[in-house]
Design a protein around this motif. Structure first.
Motif, short mmCIF file in Angstrom:
data_model
loop_
_atom_site.label_atom_id
_atom_site.label_comp_id
_atom_site.label_asym_id
_atom_site.label_seq_id
_atom_site.Cartn_x
_atom_site.Cartn_y
_atom_site.Cartn_z
N GLN A 143 0.81 -1.23 0.00
CA GLN A 143 0.00 0.00 0.00
C GLN A 143 0.84 1.28 0.00
O GLN A 143 0.68 2.15 -0.86
CB GLN A 143 -0.91 0.01 1.22
CG GLN A 143 -1.65 1.31 1.39
CD GLN A 143 -2.67 1.25 2.51
OE1 GLN A 143 -3.74 0.68 2.37
NE2 GLN A 143 -2.32 1.82 3.63
N ASN A 175 0.78 -5.30 -5.66
CA ASN A 175 0.16 -5.50 -4.35
C ASN A 175 -0.59 -6.83 -4.29
O ASN A 175 -0.94 -7.41 -5.33
CB ASN A 175 -0.81 -4.35 -4.03
CG ASN A 175 -0.92 -4.06 -2.55
OD1 ASN A 175 -0.82 -4.98 -1.73
ND2 ASN A 175 -1.12 -2.82 -2.19
N ASP A 193 -3.27 -6.77 -2.51
CA ASP A 193 -4.57 -6.25 -2.10
C ASP A 193 -5.19 -5.45 -3.25
O ASP A 193 -4.66 -4.40 -3.64
CB ASP A 193 -4.36 -5.35 -0.87
CG ASP A 193 -5.66 -4.92 -0.24
OD1 ASP A 193 -6.65 -4.75 -0.99
OD2 ASP A 193 -5.69 -4.74 0.98
N ASP A 203 -6.29 -1.71 -2.55
CA ASP A 203 -5.21 -0.71 -2.54
C ASP A 203 -4.84 -0.31 -3.97
O ASP A 203 -4.58 0.86 -4.24
CB ASP A 203 -3.96 -1.28 -1.86
CG ASP A 203 -4.10 -1.34 -0.36
OD1 ASP A 203 -5.05 -0.73 0.16
OD2 ASP A 203 -3.27 -2.00 0.29
MG LIG Z 1 -1.78 -3.62 2.36
#
Ligand SMILES: [Mg+2]
Ligand SMILES: Nc1nc2c(ncn2[C@@H]2O[C@H](COP(=O)(O)OP(=O)(O)OP(=O)(O)O)[C@@H](O)[C@H]2O)c(=O)[nH]1
Length: 395
Positions: free
Chosen positions: A10, A42, A44, A47
């Motif tokens: 992030q 990432n 995620d 993010d």
């Molecule tokens: Mg993260």
């Protein structure tokens, strides 16, 4: 100098996004490119979706480890971040290889926070793999250290930071150290404003990267600072500083804008240098630096030989062991800016503190684990005589 920028996790992704904005600014205002390309990596997906400037296709916003994490991050488990990076490194290498201006790139810059899981675990692995695949370009990393309140209360963040620092240092050609806490100390309103901190982190790179890419004669310095100087300066632990002095604008009798000429120019220069030294991205002693570099950006008429000599002497006193490189970057702006790099630091107190505390923390962790196992054993023993719904021996 042109960089391939890769933000991991992030924090890394968001700072890479700031670099992407610097690239747009350089194109729009100066008609030059300072990045060969910019990527965010990432585990995620949320993010990655929140970024604003990095291109939104899957080759620029690269999701890794989605089978292992369900695309929701690694929850600060840095070993998992490292494992995923090993498995999915090809995705990153393929994307980097097809970067827009890959063959014009002078170096890589990988960015991540040290305290999380994805960036902290994956960035050192990626740095190693990129270094092996692209041997002709140096690989630099920018490591963001956590706020004090984070690693004082969270052992995992502390351990991740120590592990990331050790691993990154062992593979990268230079490690830029950036301490989140430094930005809060300067302005407490920043604690909840990551975007503002990220802008402050990325800004010193702007002139530094632009100076060597300029094509217009009026912006080419008497002493041009280009990729060669920067690469020759960077090695090992490195910090950055940035200082700005406003120049008083006055009008000449002919009505043209002019800048006041007086001995104030040396004063303004030293003031900007002082600010750069006291605002270093991580607290350290400049005396420990073996190589330094500074770039002076100001209107041509302000950059006198006197000023350059004063700055060189001043930095020479502050960092007496350092080989000092410098350059000038003529700009028609009412500011005098100093961008400073102190590299090849032989000692970094904060890094030492992370390493020093690790044995004690590991021991505490082991003790906690043993006592938790013992506690669970007791519970299990006590539950033996409780009737079981599953039949059998009641366990
Ligand atoms: Mg993260
Ligand atoms: N300067 C800055 N620090 C950030 C930012 N986002 C998170 N951090 C810091 O980064 C650390 C947390 O790391 P993250 O980057 O969120 O973690 P990650 O790499 O995404 O890893 P996981 O979320 O565990 O999968 C903390 O120290 C935060 O204070 C940011 O945008 N800027």
């Amino acid at each position: 100098m042109k960089l391939v920028v890769v933000g991991v996790g992030q924090c890394g992704g968001r700072i890479a996004d700031e670099f992407s904005q610097l690239q747009s600014r350089a194109r729009f205002h100066r008609r030059i490119d300072i990045l060969a390309d910019v990527f965010a990596v990432n585990t995620d997906i949320a993010d990655l979706s929140c970024l604003s400037s990095i291109k939104s296709d899957y080759r620029h916003r690269i999701l890794i480890g989605n089978r292992k994490t369900g695309s929701h991050g690694v929850g600060k488990i840095n070993q998992l971040g490292a494992e995923i990076a090993k498995q999915d490194s090809d995705k990153v290498i393929d994307a980097v290889r097809s970067a827009e201006r890959f063959y014009e790139a002078d170096a890589f810059l990988l960015i991540a926070s040290a305290a999380g899981g994805t960036g902290s675990g994956a960035m050192p692995i990626m740095a190693q793999i990129i270094k092996e695949r692209f041997r002709d370009k140096p690989v630099y990393t920018l490591v963001v250290l956590p706020f004090e309140h984070e690693d004082q209360t969270d052992v995992t963040m502390f351990c991740n930071t120590a592990t990331c620092l050790k691993a990154t240092y062992s593979v990268a050609d230079a490690v830029f150290l950036v301490d989140n806490q430094r930005y809060v100390e300067k302005d407490s309103s920043l604690i909840n404003n990551m975007t503002a901190i990220n802008k402050l982190i990325a800004e010193p790179f702007y002139d530094l990267l632009c100076a060597g890419e300029e094509k217009k004669a009026k912006h080419i310095g008497a002493k041009l600072l280009d990729a060669g100087d920067i690469i020759a300066t960077l090695a090992g632990w490195t910090v950055l500083g940035y200082g700005v002095s406003q120049l008083p604008m006055v009008r000449s009798p002919f009505g043209r804008r002019n800048f006041r000429k007086k001995s104030t120019e040396t004063h303004k220069g030293l003031q900007a240098m002082d600010q750069a030294i006291s605002n270093l991205s991580l607290k350290c002693d400049p005396k420990d630096s073996a190589s330094a570099l500074y770039l002076l950006s100001a209107p041509t008429e302000e950059m006198t030989m006197d000023l350059v000599k004063e700055l060189q002497d001043y930095l020479g006193e502050v960092a007496p062991e350092a080989v000092i490189r410098n350059g000038d970057y003529p700009r028609r702006e009412a500011t005098l800016k100093i961008t400073l790099i102190l590299s090849q630091l032989s000692s970094v107190q904060e890094v030492m503190e992370y390493y020093d505390k690790m044995p004690e923390l590991i021991q505490k962790k082991e003790c906690r684990q043993k006592s938790s196992e013992a506690g669970l054993g007791e519970l299990k023993k006590a539950s033996m005589l409780v009737p079981s719904l599953f039949g059998g021996d009641g366990s």
